[in-house]
Enzyme design. Structure first.
Site, PDB file in Angstrom:
ATOM      1  N   ARG A 166      43.483  46.603  35.633  1.00 54.84           N
ATOM      2  CA  ARG A 166      43.826  45.153  35.267  1.00 54.84           C
ATOM      3  C   ARG A 166      45.500  45.120  35.065  1.00 54.84           C
ATOM      4  O   ARG A 166      45.856  44.364  34.017  1.00 54.84           O
ATOM      5  CB  ARG A 166      43.138  44.423  34.082  1.00 54.84           C
ATOM      6  CG  ARG A 166      41.550  44.428  34.337  1.00 54.84           C
ATOM      7  CD  ARG A 166      41.465  43.449  35.670  1.00 54.84           C
ATOM      8  NE  ARG A 166      39.744  43.452  35.671  1.00 54.84           N
ATOM      9  CZ  ARG A 166      39.287  44.152  36.542  1.00 54.84           C
ATOM     10  NH1 ARG A 166      40.045  45.109  37.182  1.00 54.84           N
ATOM     11  NH2 ARG A 166      37.928  43.981  36.697  1.00 54.84           N
ATOM     12  N   SER A 241      35.962  36.586  33.266  1.00 55.19           N
ATOM     13  CA  SER A 241      35.742  37.652  32.212  1.00 55.19           C
ATOM     14  C   SER A 241      36.970  37.430  31.351  1.00 55.19           C
ATOM     15  O   SER A 241      38.083  37.591  31.659  1.00 55.19           O
ATOM     16  CB  SER A 241      35.750  38.910  32.851  1.00 55.19           C
ATOM     17  OG  SER A 241      34.559  38.992  33.741  1.00 55.19           O
ATOM     18  N   GLU A 337      41.740  39.279  28.899  1.00 60.37           N
ATOM     19  CA  GLU A 337      42.646  39.379  30.122  1.00 60.37           C
ATOM     20  C   GLU A 337      43.430  38.360  30.313  1.00 60.37           C
ATOM     21  O   GLU A 337      44.395  38.355  31.109  1.00 60.37           O
ATOM     22  CB  GLU A 337      41.201  39.349  31.151  1.00 60.37           C
ATOM     23  CG  GLU A 337      40.519  40.575  31.352  1.00 60.37           C
ATOM     24  CD  GLU A 337      39.829  40.740  32.793  1.00 60.37           C
ATOM     25  OE1 GLU A 337      40.341  40.117  33.748  1.00 60.37           O
ATOM     26  OE2 GLU A 337      38.935  41.456  32.692  1.00 60.37           O
TER      27      GLU A 337
END
Length: 347
Positions: A166, A241, A337
């Protein structure tokens, strides 16, 4: 080039459905327009927001005091074929899921596990999006960018992008410098299924019903699983998410495993272990927990939702509560995130 709009409502441009207003807004339809956009009086490199699908953005202020450039450039083309690989270039404004389905229809393989991820192609390298054992870095060949330092177009190789979990160059040293205008993917002509993650193999076996598995089977299975677990942002605002899966040391994972033998874990090449953030949150019995209009989704603990006209304060407090609760029980830190605007809110 499209004309600039002022005091533009950004609610339709972020999937969490937060109310915000842009001081100035312009749609970019062709990459070459960037040379004109950077010369606009409203352009300030320090405050400009390059916006794609808005699926990884949280507007935590009522007004965005700057120029918002919405990336709407479209186009998909095959560049070359070599050694069983097909190189496909997609413009940054292409909808990610539509692009994945397009490649599957063409008989190309590699993106099927990444089906139904919200957002645009241009955002895929930034976040190094991933799902079901595949990450964008596994299939990205190169990224074409507009370099704001030199005001020229540059090609960055996969290695140049410095991909990690990520993470990428575009979130670190290159943040604020490179504007992604297109991405080249190296896709396989031969199908090699990647079914080792979670319940994907069982879902694909049920779909294929004994015949040879195809990339479309995998894509359909991923879509079915995601639809069963994740809320549609058009119905219930969310950014997918919300938390990254935490990565801990092997020693920490072994300690937790002694206490929780059923804990999902995924050993990494460097010896560390990735844990499932959703499982950790679920063990804290936080499904359905709500602060103001923001809530932990009642079916998927990894997702925070805009249940009832949530305010930025609601989201901030809920995310903090989830992180603090998980840390108190497991001594594992969670990190969000999505990108928070302003960044001072970041967990």
């Amino acid at each position: 080039m499209q004309p600039i709009q002022y005091q533009t409502d950004l609610t339709p441009y972020n999937t969490f459905g937060l109310h915000a207003q842009a001081q100035a807004f312009i749609a970019l339809e062709h990459a070459d327009e960037l040379r004109d956009i950077v010369r606009l009086p409203e352009f300030d490199r320090d405050t400009v927001l390059w916006l794609g699908g808005g699926s990884n953005i949280l507007f935590l202020m009522q007004d965005y005091a700057g120029l918002v450039v919405h990336m709407e450039n479209k186009g998909i083309r095959e560049i070359a074929r070599s050694d069983g690989l097909v190189y496909i270039e997609a413009q940054a404004g292409e909808i990610w899921h539509d692009f994945v389905l397009h490649t599957v229809t063409l008989g190309l393989n590699g993106l099927e596990n990444l089906s139904l991820i919200p957002g645009t192609v241009g955002a895929s390298p930034v976040q190094n999006i991933g799902a079901y054992g595949v990450e964008a870095k596994d299939v990205i060949h190169s990224v074409r960018c507009f370099d704001l330092d030199t005001e020229t177009f540059v090609e960055l190789s996969n290695a140049d992008c410095r991909f990690a979990y990520r993470e990428s160059l575009f979130k670190q040293e290159g943040k604020g410098r490179y504007v992604i205008v297109s991405v080249v993917f190296a896709l396989k002509e031969r199908f090699e299924p990647n079914l080792g993650y979670g319940d994907l193999a069982a879902a694909v076996a049920e779909l294929s019903a004994g015949r040879a598995t195809t990339a479309k089977d995998v894509s359909d299975a991923v879509c079915a699983i995601r639809n069963s677990k994740l809320p549609n942002p058009n119905v219930l605002g969310n950014v997918g998410s919300f938390f990254k899966n935490p990565v801990v040391s092997a020693e920490k994972a072994a300690f937790l495993l002694q206490q929780h033998p059923d804990m999902p874990r995924y050993p990494q090449p460097d010896g560390s272990v990735k844990l499932a953030a959703g499982w950790l949150i679920d063990q804290c019995r936080l499904k359905g927990f709500q602060i103001g209009g923001a809530a932990v989704h009642d079916r998927q603990a990894l997702v925070l939702v805009n249940k009832n006209n949530a305010s930025s304060d609601d989201i901030w407090k809920l995310a903090q509560h989830v992180c603090n609760t998980v840390f108190t029980r497991f001594q594992v830190e969670l990190h969000a995130e999505p990108n928070w605007l302003p960044a001072s809110y970041s967990l």
